[in-house]
Design an enzyme around this catalytic site. Sequence first.
Site, PDB file in Angstrom:
ATOM      1  N   TYR A   4       0.841  -1.199   0.000  1.00 36.04           N
ATOM      2  CA  TYR A   4       0.000   0.000   0.000  1.00 36.04           C
ATOM      3  C   TYR A   4       0.873   1.245   0.000  1.00 36.04           C
ATOM      4  CZ  TYR A   4      -3.639   3.361   1.128  1.00 36.04           C
ATOM      5  OH  TYR A   4      -4.498   4.436   1.095  1.00 36.04           O
ATOM      6  N   ASP A  34       9.351   3.170   0.817  1.00 28.85           N
ATOM      7  CA  ASP A  34       8.199   3.869   1.380  1.00 28.85           C
ATOM      8  C   ASP A  34       8.230   3.645   2.892  1.00 28.85           C
ATOM      9  OD1 ASP A  34       5.810   4.895   2.203  1.00 28.85           O
ATOM     10  OD2 ASP A  34       4.569   3.867   0.724  1.00 28.85           O
ATOM     11  N   LYS A  36       2.976   9.982   8.395  1.00 32.48           N
ATOM     12  CA  LYS A  36       2.640   9.519   9.741  1.00 32.48           C
ATOM     13  C   LYS A  36       3.511  10.129  10.851  1.00 32.48           C
ATOM     14  CE  LYS A  36      -0.115   5.895   7.883  1.00 32.48           C
ATOM     15  NZ  LYS A  36       0.038   5.019   6.781  1.00 32.48           N
TER      16      LYS A  36
HETATM   17  C1  LIG Z   1      -0.401   5.296   5.282  1.00 29.90           C
HETATM   18  C2  LIG Z   1       0.511   4.967   4.160  1.00 29.90           C
HETATM   19  C3  LIG Z   1       0.544   5.710   2.975  1.00 29.90           C
HETATM   20  C4  LIG Z   1      -0.462   6.807   2.704  1.00 29.90           C
HETATM   21  O1  LIG Z   1      -0.355   7.852   3.593  1.00 29.90           O
HETATM   22  P1  LIG Z   1      -1.630   8.840   3.798  1.00 29.90           P
HETATM   23  O2  LIG Z   1      -1.112   9.890   4.717  1.00 29.90           O
HETATM   24  O3  LIG Z   1      -2.719   8.001   4.352  1.00 29.90           O
HETATM   25  O4  LIG Z   1      -1.961   9.351   2.448  1.00 29.90           O
HETATM   26  C5  LIG Z   1       1.509   5.448   2.046  1.00 29.90           C
HETATM   27  N1  LIG Z   1       2.401   4.453   2.229  1.00 29.90           N
HETATM   28  C6  LIG Z   1       2.393   3.699   3.332  1.00 29.90           C
HETATM   29  C7  LIG Z   1       3.427   2.646   3.516  1.00 29.90           C
HETATM   30  C8  LIG Z   1       1.445   3.917   4.330  1.00 29.90           C
HETATM   31  O5  LIG Z   1       1.417   3.148   5.411  1.00 29.90           O
END
Ligand SMILES: *Cc1c(COP(=O)(O)O)cnc(C)c1O
Length: 448
Positions: free
Chosen positions: A143, A235, A264
Site C-alpha cells: 500500500y 516507502d 505519519k
Molecule cells: C499510510 C501509508 C501511505 C499513505 O499515507 P496517507 O497519509 O494516508 O496518504 C503510504 N504508504 C504507506 C506505507 C502507508 O502506510
Amino acid sequence: MNDDNSRELYDRALSVMPGGVNSAVRAAIEPYPFFVQKGDAGHVIDADGNRYIDWVMGLGPLLLGHSLPEPVQAAIQQKASAGPMYGTPTEVEVDLAEFVVRHVPSVEKIRFVNSGTEATVSAVRLARGHTGRNKIVVMQGGYHGAQESTLVEGDADNPAPSSAGIPQSFAEHTLPVPFNDEDAMREVFEEHGDDIAAVLTEPILANYGIVHPEDGYHEFLRELTAEHGSLLIFDEVITGFRVGGLGCAQSEFGVTPDLTTFGKVIGGGFPVGAIGGRAEIIDGFAPSGDVFQAGTFSGHPVTMAAGLETLQFAAENDVYDHVNGLGERLRNSLTEIVADQAPSYTVTGTDSMFKVIFTREGPGKDSLEEQCTAGCRQRPTCPRYDYCPKNAADVKNAETDRWRRVFWGQMKAQDVFLSQNQFECQFVSYGHTDEDVEQTLEAYKHAL
Ligand SMILES: *Cc1c(COP(=O)(O)O)cnc(C)c1O
C-alpha cells in the site's frame, strides 16, 4: 457495552458522507465504527464513554500516544496561535528538514508535503522525471496511498487497476511482483529493465499483516536497481521514525535507498508527507528542477512544529526503548500464547509494531521451541519457515474472516481496540504501560 451515541452519529454520517466515513478503511469495523470523543495516553474514550486500550494509534502517526508531552503541546499551540500559515517559508520547516537530514543516512535533501499519498505520488513523478522512464515496480498487496500509479493488482504480465476510475493505460506502467521473490523481480527486470524508473517498496510490508524481508532481499533490490539504472524507493511512511529509531528502517537493514517517502510519525499527529533522498535527485523538484511539485499547505508550521518536537522529544528521552521494549514483550508473550492455543498462527512485527496473523497451517507443536520468539524474521532454519507469510498472498490466505468477524469483536468486548482487519498494523506508543500490555495479553488468551 452501550454504543447508542456512536450508532446515532454513524446514522447521521451515512446521510452526508459516503459509507459514513472520510477514509475507506474506517468503515471496515462492523456493523459501524465507534466514534471517538478523546484520547488519553494509550487509551481512547468513545462517544458513549467506553474506554479502550488503543493499539491503532491513528493507524501509525502517534508515536507518543494521545497525551502529548508538554514541549510538544506548547510548540503546537504557539504555532497555531501565531496565525496558522502564510504561503511563504518559516524557520521550523528548515529545522525539521535539518533534523531529518542529520538522522536518516540516505536523506541529503527533503521536500515536505501533506500526506503519505502525496509523498508517493511525488516520488514516482520524480523517479520518472529523473530517469526518463515510465514503469514502476511495486509489491503485490503493498500500500502506497490512494493514488493512480500504485492502486494496481494482478501481476507484471497482467497489471490492472484495483479501483474504478483508473484507466488501464495507467496500470500498464506499474508492475506488481510478490515480496521476497528474487526470481520474479529478476524476470521483470530482464523484460522491462530499460524502462523501469524505480522499485517502490516498504522495507517491511506493514500494511499487509507485517511481513519481514528475507535476509539479503533489500541488498538484492539495491544491487539489481543500481545495475539497471533504476531508483530504489523505500516507502517509510509507516516504518520511518518507528522502526530503527531516528535512523528509520533503512538504517536497521543497512541499505541505502535513492529516495524515501515519509508520513505519519514525521508530522507528530498532523497531516504530513515528505520525500527525501540524494540531493542530486531531490533537486529535480521544481523550482530547482523540472519535475513540478507544489502545495498550499506543504510545510505547514503547526505540522512542522509537531513533527520536530515529537522527534526531538524521542531523541532526548527513552521513547524508543519504551515502545520497543513493550513491543518485544507483547510479541514474546503472544508467541507463547499462540504456541499454546493456536499453533498454526504466526506472530509478526518488530520494534513497536505487532500483529498475529491467523495462518492456517504450521509446524508440529513440538518443534515450535526453535521458532522466532519475538516476531517472524523469515529465518530459513525456523521450523515455521515453510508456513510463515512471505508475501501478500500468504497473508490473504490466512483466516481473515475469523480475524474480522469473531476475534476483533471479542477483543473489543474486553476493551482492547485492535486495527480494523487482519492486514493493518498495530502500534505501541510512549503512552502505553506495562499494565496495558498485561491486560491486552489476557484478552488475547480469551479471544484466541
Ligand atoms: C499510510 C501509508 C501511505 C499513505 O499515507 P496517507 O497519509 O494516508 O496518504 C503510504 N504508504 C504507506 C506505507 C502507508 O502506510
